[in-house]
Design an enzyme around this catalytic site. Structure first.
Site, PDB file in Angstrom:
ATOM      1  N   GLY A   1       0.835  -1.300   0.388  1.00  0.00           N
ATOM      2  CA  GLY A   1       0.253   0.122  -0.155  1.00  0.00           C
ATOM      3  C   GLY A   1       0.577   0.851   0.289  1.00  0.00           C
ATOM      4  O   GLY A   1       0.584   2.354   0.813  1.00  0.00           O
ATOM      5  N   TYR A   2       1.548   2.086  -1.147  1.00  0.00           N
ATOM      6  CA  TYR A   2       2.774   2.439  -0.820  1.00  0.00           C
ATOM      7  C   TYR A   2       0.923   4.027  -1.697  1.00  0.00           C
ATOM      8  O   TYR A   2       1.245   4.543  -1.274  1.00  0.00           O
ATOM      9  CB  TYR A   2       3.690   2.277  -2.130  1.00  0.00           C
ATOM     10  CG  TYR A   2       4.903   1.897  -1.222  1.00  0.00           C
ATOM     11  CD1 TYR A   2       4.184   1.012   0.032  1.00  0.00           C
ATOM     12  CD2 TYR A   2       5.602   2.440  -1.740  1.00  0.00           C
ATOM     13  CE1 TYR A   2       5.538   0.963   0.943  1.00  0.00           C
ATOM     14  CE2 TYR A   2       7.275   1.912  -0.447  1.00  0.00           C
ATOM     15  CZ  TYR A   2       6.855   1.230  -0.058  1.00  0.00           C
ATOM     16  OH  TYR A   2       8.009   1.219   1.147  1.00  0.00           O
ATOM     17  N   SER A   3       1.170   4.106  -3.786  1.00  0.00           N
ATOM     18  CA  SER A   3       0.577   4.871  -4.253  1.00  0.00           C
ATOM     19  C   SER A   3      -0.871   5.441  -3.823  1.00  0.00           C
ATOM     20  O   SER A   3      -0.974   4.202  -2.983  1.00  0.00           O
ATOM     21  CB  SER A   3       0.152   3.920  -5.618  1.00  0.00           C
ATOM     22  OG  SER A   3       1.229   3.225  -6.246  1.00  0.00           O
TER      23      SER A   3
ATOM     24  N   GLU B   1      12.261  -3.751  -4.499  1.00  0.00           N
ATOM     25  CA  GLU B   1      11.701  -4.465  -5.311  1.00  0.00           C
ATOM     26  C   GLU B   1      11.797  -4.195  -7.034  1.00  0.00           C
ATOM     27  O   GLU B   1      11.877  -4.847  -7.386  1.00  0.00           O
ATOM     28  CB  GLU B   1      10.386  -3.398  -5.115  1.00  0.00           C
ATOM     29  CG  GLU B   1       9.264  -3.489  -6.005  1.00  0.00           C
ATOM     30  CD  GLU B   1       8.191  -2.606  -5.882  1.00  0.00           C
ATOM     31  OE1 GLU B   1       8.490  -1.520  -5.106  1.00  0.00           O
ATOM     32  OE2 GLU B   1       6.853  -2.220  -6.662  1.00  0.00           O
TER      33      GLU B   1
ATOM     34  N   ASN C   1      10.226   4.944 -15.498  1.00  0.00           N
ATOM     35  CA  ASN C   1      11.713   4.810 -15.566  1.00  0.00           C
ATOM     36  C   ASN C   1      12.081   6.484 -15.330  1.00  0.00           C
ATOM     37  O   ASN C   1      13.272   6.376 -15.698  1.00  0.00           O
ATOM     38  CB  ASN C   1      12.034   4.054 -16.969  1.00  0.00           C
ATOM     39  CG  ASN C   1      11.871   2.820 -17.012  1.00  0.00           C
ATOM     40  OD1 ASN C   1      11.533   1.758 -15.216  1.00  0.00           O
ATOM     41  ND2 ASN C   1      11.990   1.866 -17.588  1.00  0.00           N
ATOM     42  N   GLU C   2      11.406   6.731 -15.946  1.00  0.00           N
ATOM     43  CA  GLU C   2      11.957   8.001 -15.937  1.00  0.00           C
ATOM     44  C   GLU C   2      12.077   8.805 -14.612  1.00  0.00           C
ATOM     45  O   GLU C   2      13.025   9.687 -13.813  1.00  0.00           O
ATOM     46  CB  GLU C   2      10.570   9.201 -16.055  1.00  0.00           C
ATOM     47  CG  GLU C   2       9.792   9.237 -17.254  1.00  0.00           C
ATOM     48  CD  GLU C   2       9.138   8.459 -18.352  1.00  0.00           C
ATOM     49  OE1 GLU C   2       8.526   7.039 -16.811  1.00  0.00           O
ATOM     50  OE2 GLU C   2       9.254   7.503 -19.165  1.00  0.00           O
TER      51      GLU C   2
END
Ligand SMILES: Cc1cc2nc3c(=O)[nH]c(=O)nc-3n(C[C@H](O)[C@H](O)[C@H](O)COP(=O)(O)OP(=O)(O)OC[C@H]3O[C@@H](n4cnc5c(N)ncnc54)[C@H](O)[C@@H]3O)c2cc1C
Length: 392
Positions: free
Chosen positions: A125-127, A242, A377-378
């Protein structure tokens, strides 16, 4: 590390091959591909646990294998060449590592053995809606009430929340300082009252993603990992694990092997896709990049084995690994199109037929997400600019 295999390494490789051959049965593979895949994953991870191999990267004192870097490399290569999926990472790779590094003795002795035995499914539960790349802006609020926190807010893109027994969460316990301060890392029982899981179906028509709502969810204070308000440090350590895992070098190697195998099939008239100079050039480009990535991964593994924690170099692995995953997925799509358009002569019609095409399409579609999840990736390029190249 020395990349030449010793006789002991070769004996180990044979042991791994033999175990996979016997334990990863066709019947299990069938069930892993079915919509009811959860019990099959649990069964496979339990087999690995019984063999003592479920956590190659854990220290031996917690139940890890104690393997050398070369043995880990051999294991990972054989796993992917046999087409065996990696373990579900949320428990075994992500939360376990931060519990070992930041958790207290009670948390270690309760959670680690359960994770090892796959008794609990975990999700991340991060985003949040509005806090993805800018993760530190997260708003899910945790307010102290006696010996509990009361949690309100929502998480999004939560993979496998529909199956999970536990969620590790970043919550805001303080709003007064910089946005990276006042974040706390906490473990929440998914059976707690006030949690609602809403499914999100992705472009490949599968349900692995979810939104998770928290409405006055009461969580014991003892479930905080590390210090209250210092969760950003815990969060970053977990992300490095991760990202290292997302690179998927061994799986790209397997895709390359499949590409070589399929593209050398002859179609009517003798044409083979591999004979196309443009196609050959693309394969050669991927091979070169893959070799460079493989050595970078080995360097990271060697540093970890020497007691280090994966650092910003995990961003490098993540970018290159996911780019190569997508490059091989695109080529497999082209193979599906080519061989389904012109009938191969020496081929079982099912081999490159409908089933192959739909599996390749599914991977291609879900594969679009690999350059987004684990931090886009940015954003990884920003991390490399700042922490590896020292640019501001
Ligand atoms: C399949 C999938 C599974 C996921 N699973 C989980 C999960 O289990 N748990 C979880 O917590 N999260 C999960 N995520 C969420 C994932 O971590 C986020 O999607 C990701 O961090 C990007 O955040 P965002 O979607 O809000 O995009 P945004 O942050 O809104 O970014 C949109 C675009 O802007 C670019 N961008 C943003 N900021 C910058 C910047 N500073 N510099 C340059 N470019 C920038 C991004 O690269 C991207 O292209 C998952 C996502 C996907 C797609």
């Amino acid at each position: 590390m020395d990349t030449a295999y010793s006789p002991d390494d070769l004996a180990f490789r044979d042991e791994v091959r033999q175990f996979f051959d016997e334990a990863y049965t066709p019947e299990l593979q069938q069930r892993l591909r079915s919509p009811d895949y959860k019990p099959a994953i649990e069964e496979w991870q339990r087999k690995l646990y019984e063999k003592g191999w479920v956590a190659p990267n854990w220290p031996a004192e917690y139940g890890g294998t104690g393997w050398s870097v070369t043995q880990k490399y051999i294991y990972e290569t054989e796993r992917s060449l046999a087409g065996i999926p990696d373990v579900v990472p949320f428990g075994l790779v992500m939360v376990a590592n931060v519990i070992m590094a930041f958790g207290n003795d009670e948390q270690k002795s309760y959670f680690l053995p359960r994770i090892l035995k796959s008794e609990d499914w975990w999700c991340q539960g991060y985003s949040e809606p509005g806090s993805g790349s800018d993760l530190a802006s997260l708003k899910t609020k945790a307010e102290l009430d006696g010996d509990h926190y009361v949690i309100n807010g929502a998480k999004i893109w939560t993979t496998y929340a529909q199956h999970a027994d536990w969620i590790f969460c970043l919550v805001r316990t303080d709003n007064s300082g910089k946005k990276q301060e006042g974040i706390t890392f906490i473990l929440i029982d998914m059976k707690s009252e006030g949690i609602k899981v809403n499914p999100i179906v992705s472009i490949d028509n599968h349900h692995s993603l979810n939104e998770v709502e928290f409405n006055n969810v009461r969580v014991p204070v003892k479930n905080v990992v590390g210090e209250v308000g210092k969760g950003w440090t815990v969060a970053k350590a977990l992300l490095a694990h991760e990202r290292t895992g997302i690179a998927g070098v061994a799986d790209v190697k397997r895709s390359m092997r499949l590409i070589q195998e399929y593209a050398t099939k002859e179609v009517n008239g003798g044409q083979r896709l591999i004979d196309d100079p443009g196609f050959q050039q693309r394969i050669a480009d991927i091979e070169v990049e893959l070799m460079a990535l493989e050595f970078t991964e080995l360097r990271t593994l060697a540093a970890q084995a020497a007691g280090g924690f994966p650092g910003p170099e995990s961003s490098l692995l993540k970018i290159k690994g996911t780019e190569l995953q997508q490059a091989t997925q695109e080529i497999l799509m082209e193979i599906a199109a080519y061989y389904q358009g012109v009938l191969p002569i020496d081929l079982d019609p099912n081999e490159l037929g409908h089933e192959f095409g739909s599996e390749v399409r599914r991977r291609y579609m879900y594969g679009r997400a690999s350059t987004i999840y684990g931090g886009s990736n940015e954003v990884q390029k920003n991390i490399i600019a700042k922490f590896v190249l020292g640019l501001e």
